[in-house]
Design a protein around this motif. Structure first.
Motif, PDB file in Angstrom:
ATOM      1  N   SER A  55       0.936  -1.252   0.017  1.00 54.24           N
ATOM      2  CA  SER A  55      -0.203   0.062   0.023  1.00 54.24           C
ATOM      3  C   SER A  55       0.750   1.210   0.084  1.00 54.24           C
ATOM      4  N   GLN A  71       1.159   3.311   2.136  1.00 54.82           N
ATOM      5  CA  GLN A  71       1.213   3.706   3.262  1.00 54.82           C
ATOM      6  C   GLN A  71       2.075   5.052   3.701  1.00 54.82           C
ATOM      7  N   LYS A  99       1.927   8.087   1.499  1.00 63.24           N
ATOM      8  CA  LYS A  99       0.987   9.197   2.020  1.00 63.24           C
ATOM      9  C   LYS A  99       1.283   9.975   3.114  1.00 63.24           C
ATOM     10  N   ARG A 133       0.412  -7.973  -2.830  1.00 64.85           N
ATOM     11  CA  ARG A 133       0.873  -8.636  -1.767  1.00 64.85           C
ATOM     12  C   ARG A 133       0.938 -10.222  -2.278  1.00 64.85           C
ATOM     13  N   GLN A 165      -6.820  -0.154  -4.583  1.00 61.68           N
ATOM     14  CA  GLN A 165      -7.392   0.598  -3.294  1.00 61.68           C
ATOM     15  C   GLN A 165      -7.773   2.117  -3.615  1.00 61.68           C
ATOM     16  N   ASP A 219      -7.137   5.203  -1.842  1.00 63.46           N
ATOM     17  CA  ASP A 219      -6.098   5.259  -0.742  1.00 63.46           C
ATOM     18  C   ASP A 219      -6.229   6.729  -0.320  1.00 63.46           C
ATOM     19  N   HIS A 256      -3.482  -3.150  12.973  1.00 67.46           N
ATOM     20  CA  HIS A 256      -3.499  -2.501  11.709  1.00 67.46           C
ATOM     21  C   HIS A 256      -2.042  -2.497  11.004  1.00 67.46           C
ATOM     22  N   HIS A 257      -1.473  -1.300  11.402  1.00 71.81           N
ATOM     23  CA  HIS A 257       0.058  -1.602  10.970  1.00 71.81           C
ATOM     24  C   HIS A 257       0.857  -0.607  11.820  1.00 71.81           C
ATOM     25  N   GLY A 309     -10.325   0.513   5.882  1.00 75.82           N
ATOM     26  CA  GLY A 309      -9.817   0.606   7.164  1.00 75.82           C
ATOM     27  C   GLY A 309      -8.639   1.370   7.360  1.00 75.82           C
ATOM     28  N   GLY A 310      -8.564   2.092   8.421  1.00 74.59           N
ATOM     29  CA  GLY A 310      -7.462   3.305   8.284  1.00 74.59           C
ATOM     30  C   GLY A 310      -7.338   3.527  10.029  1.00 74.59           C
ATOM     31  N   SER A 311      -6.615   4.533   9.965  1.00 72.16           N
ATOM     32  CA  SER A 311      -6.120   4.948  11.522  1.00 72.16           C
ATOM     33  C   SER A 311      -5.751   6.341  11.540  1.00 72.16           C
ATOM     34  N   ARG A 319      -2.653   8.283  12.635  1.00 71.45           N
ATOM     35  CA  ARG A 319      -1.186   7.803  12.794  1.00 71.45           C
ATOM     36  C   ARG A 319      -0.413   8.446  14.073  1.00 71.45           C
ATOM     37  N   GLY A 344      -5.780   8.567   8.103  1.00 72.57           N
ATOM     38  CA  GLY A 344      -6.337   8.287   6.579  1.00 72.57           C
ATOM     39  C   GLY A 344      -7.039   6.957   6.779  1.00 72.57           C
ATOM     40  N   ILE A 345      -7.164   6.381   5.476  1.00 73.48           N
ATOM     41  CA  ILE A 345      -8.129   5.257   5.360  1.00 73.48           C
ATOM     42  C   ILE A 345      -7.773   4.488   4.050  1.00 73.48           C
ATOM     43  N   ALA A 346      -8.180   3.404   3.564  1.00 74.17           N
ATOM     44  CA  ALA A 346      -7.979   2.858   2.399  1.00 74.17           C
ATOM     45  C   ALA A 346      -9.240   1.975   2.058  1.00 74.17           C
TER      46      ALA A 346
HETATM   47  N1  ASP Z   1      -2.745   1.347   4.188  1.00 66.25           N
HETATM   48  C1  ASP Z   1      -3.565   0.680   5.021  1.00 66.25           C
HETATM   49  C2  ASP Z   1      -4.077  -0.693   4.198  1.00 66.25           C
HETATM   50  O1  ASP Z   1      -3.442  -0.678   3.049  1.00 66.25           O
HETATM   51  C3  ASP Z   1      -4.883   1.638   5.123  1.00 66.25           C
HETATM   52  C4  ASP Z   1      -4.547   2.777   6.113  1.00 66.25           C
HETATM   53  O2  ASP Z   1      -4.285   2.686   7.168  1.00 66.25           O
HETATM   54  O3  ASP Z   1      -5.005   3.876   5.465  1.00 66.25           O
HETATM   55  O4  ASP Z   1      -4.775  -1.214   5.121  1.00 66.25           O
END
Ligand code: ASP
Length: 578
Positions: free
Chosen positions: A195, A197, A200, A219, A233, A235, A444-445, A481-483, A485, A526-528
């Motif tokens: 992504s 991520q 962005k 992936r 996505q 994004d 999430h990440h 989904g997103g968060s 940061r 953000g979100i994707a």
């Molecule tokens: N990059 C994240 C994902 O691919 C989405 C995000 O957190 O904006 O799931």
């Protein structure tokens, strides 16, 4: 253009017009005095008529044309005597006065009509022929419409579309990367982005404020039925926002998409915490088209000498409305269903709430009428309902009950494809423990921020820390989904430390981002959205493959171009792979 009209637009208003159409011969019917041809293009099908009496040579020539020949046809629009209400041009036909074969075609390997005799493999091999079929064509048109509506909304909201690189750097977090060997830097590899991520986030540091991109991601995971190694996505990222701002902006986006694409007003999205989703639906992407909430029986069932319940970490139940008269056979079948290795339950307990108010369970030996009546209350059962109960290990039982709930929803016709129920799932845990690697992983990440209220627990009880993370769920499918940061170097470092990175490793892998945080990073989030999945939901299909022009098969292969494929020894040498 060679044509004056498309094959999808002529109507009774055009009668007597001289027109030229171009397209593919879908089907021809020879009725002695007349020959009919269905001419197809992207826009539809128009019936052509060749008359043996008035133009015998032309009619003879038309009879020789094969399926999928490419034609340019001139003629006059006429009202049909035998109208076809199923197609848009069904009121008219073209009395052909001349035609040109623009190209001949060999016999196609499957029938190119809405209903085809072609299996999956052959259709994928000749995907360009498959796309000529209306259902596949329409799926791609729908996809284009969703993309256009997405851009319209985000552009209106002052988002700017920025492209990020496709050749990036491999990182250990997340899924497996696809890698590309570098010829100019032998022994080194690019990775394809899972992504955009980090890019962005860097665009936020760069002051772009609101970013979006409809972007390919890659992936290298084992493919499940509905996964593609490359997927798309929507994004997005925004600066100077709270979680609430993001939820509102993207709730607005999904509302706009439903309105534009489906003509549906989905209203305000309900919100549910992760904890409630797990408790009441057994998973973090609840299908709320139907209620059937999971009830925890715990204290209601313990201490009555029924070992299965006494020994269980979790005893949960659902109420299937109107199913009290399920036959023994149906119940046995459901029992076998929960015993399948995928769910691995040891059995299914049930209680019928008869229409006459009597309650009969499969464990009557251990539980009397009063207890059973309390069970009915706990899952809001009424006379005529059937209560299904599972017991065992917490994780496994929750998962099995979630599946059983969905299965019952399916059997009872509650999962209607034309009904859409969207919601936000909030407050995900920041971390999850992996037995396999014996360490914490970011749920999430690693760039997701902890909730400020929980921050103090990060060092002492990491598992209890909730994240500023959210998912959008539609009909039991996670579509986005997103968060919010982390935008502070020290906190990001702490996060990497929790995830088992040495400071050196964290710096080597993600130093570019953490250094950027020192140059005035704005708070951001953000979100994707999974674009392919969103399209398949709008289209009412189960598979995302139908919405991708040239998808890969379950083995990750493109059978049309036969990829992946071997490369020559020369190429390998050049890349330093030999
Ligand atoms: N990059 C994240 C994902 O691919 C989405 C995000 O957190 O904006 O799931």
């Amino acid at each position: 253009m060679l044509r004056t009209h498309t094959c999808g637009e002529l109507s009774l208003l055009d009668v007597n017009k001289k027109v030229t159409l171009c397209g593919w011969l879908q089907r021809s019917r020879d009725l002695g005095g007349m020959t009919f041809i269905d001419l197809r293009d992207r826009y539809g099908i128009t019936q052509l008529v060749f008359n043996m009496d008035s133009l015998p040579h032309l009619c003879e020539a038309a009879r020789k044309l094969g399926r999928e020949f490419v034609l340019e046809v001139e003629g006059t629009v006429a009202e049909r005597s035998n109208k076809n209400a199923k197609i848009a041009t069904g009121d008219i036909e073209i009395i052909v006065t001349s035609f040109t074969v623009l190209n001949a075609a060999v016999l196609p390997p499957f029938t190119i009509e809405d209903q085809t005799d072609g299996g999956d493999d052959i259709r994928m091999k000749y995907r360009y022929l498959d796309i000529r079929r209306a259902p596949v064509r329409d799926a791609l048109l729908l996809r284009a419409k969703v993309a256009a509506a997405t851009r319209t909304y985000l552009n209106q909201q002052q988002f700017v579309e920025v492209e990020t690189p496709v050749l990036i750097k491999s990182t250990p977090e997340g899924a497996r990367d696809f890698v590309v060997p570098s010829r100019m830097n032998q022994g080194e590899f690019y990775a394809l982005p899972q992504s955009p991520q980090t890019f962005k986030q860097l665009l936020m540091v760069a002051g772009m404020d609101k970013y979006y991109q409809i972007v390919k991601c890659f992936r290298d995971e084992d493919l499940r039925a509905d996964r593609q190694p490359e997927f798309t996505q929507i994004d997005c990222e925004m600066s100077f926002v709270s979680q609430e701002d993001i939820l509102e902006t993207f709730e607005g986006m999904i509302r706009h998409l439903f309105q534009e694409v489906k003509g549906i007003d989905i209203g305000t999205l309900p919100r549910m915490t992760y904890a409630d989703a797990m408790k009441y639906y057994g998973n973090d992407k609840p299908d709320i088209r139907f209620d059937m909430r999971i009830a925890e029986f715990g204290d209601l069932v313990h201490g009555k000498n029924f070992k299965v319940f006494d020994d269980a970490e979790l005893v949960v139940a659902i109420c299937a409305k109107g199913c009290s008269e399920y036959t023994r056979k149906q119940l046995d079948e459901l029992t076998d269903w929960v015993k399948r290795p995928q769910l691995g339950m040891s059995g299914l307990v049930y209680a019928r709430y008869g229409k006459d108010g009597s309650i009969k369970s499969s464990v009557d030996k251990f539980y009397g009428p009063e207890e059973l009546s309390r069970w009915m209350q706990a899952c809001q059962a009424e006379p005529g309902d059937l209560v299904l109960i599972l017991a065992g290990n917490e994780h496994k039982t929750r998962k099995a009950m979630s599946e059983l709930r969905l299965e019952m929803g399916e059997r009872l016709g509650y999962r209607n494809k034309d009904e859409f129920k969207c919601l936000w799932v909030l407050d995900f845990p920041l971390l999850e423990w992996s037995e396999e690697t014996s360490r914490w992983h970011a749920m999430h990440h690693p760039f997701t921020s902890p909730k400020p209220d929980d921050f103090a627990n990060l060092a002492t009880d990491p598992g209890s820390v909730r994240a500023n993370a959210y998912d959008m769920v539609i009909n039991g499918v996670e579509v986005g989904g997103g968060s919010i940061r982390i935008h502070n170097k020290e906190i990001q470092q702490q996060m990497f430390q929790l995830l088992g990175f040495s400071p050196e490793d964290a710096q080597a892998q993600f130093g570019f981002l953490m250094n950027a945080f020192e140059f005035g990073a704005p708070p951001h989030g953000g979100i994707a959205f999974g674009f392919d999945r969103l399209c398949s939901l709008f289209g009412g299909a189960d598979s995302i493959r139908d919405y991708i022009a040239f998808p890969k098969n379950n083995a990750g292969r493109d059978v049309m171009i036969d990829s992946p494929s071997a490369i020559s020894i020369e190429q390998r040498k050049e890349l330093g792979l030999l």
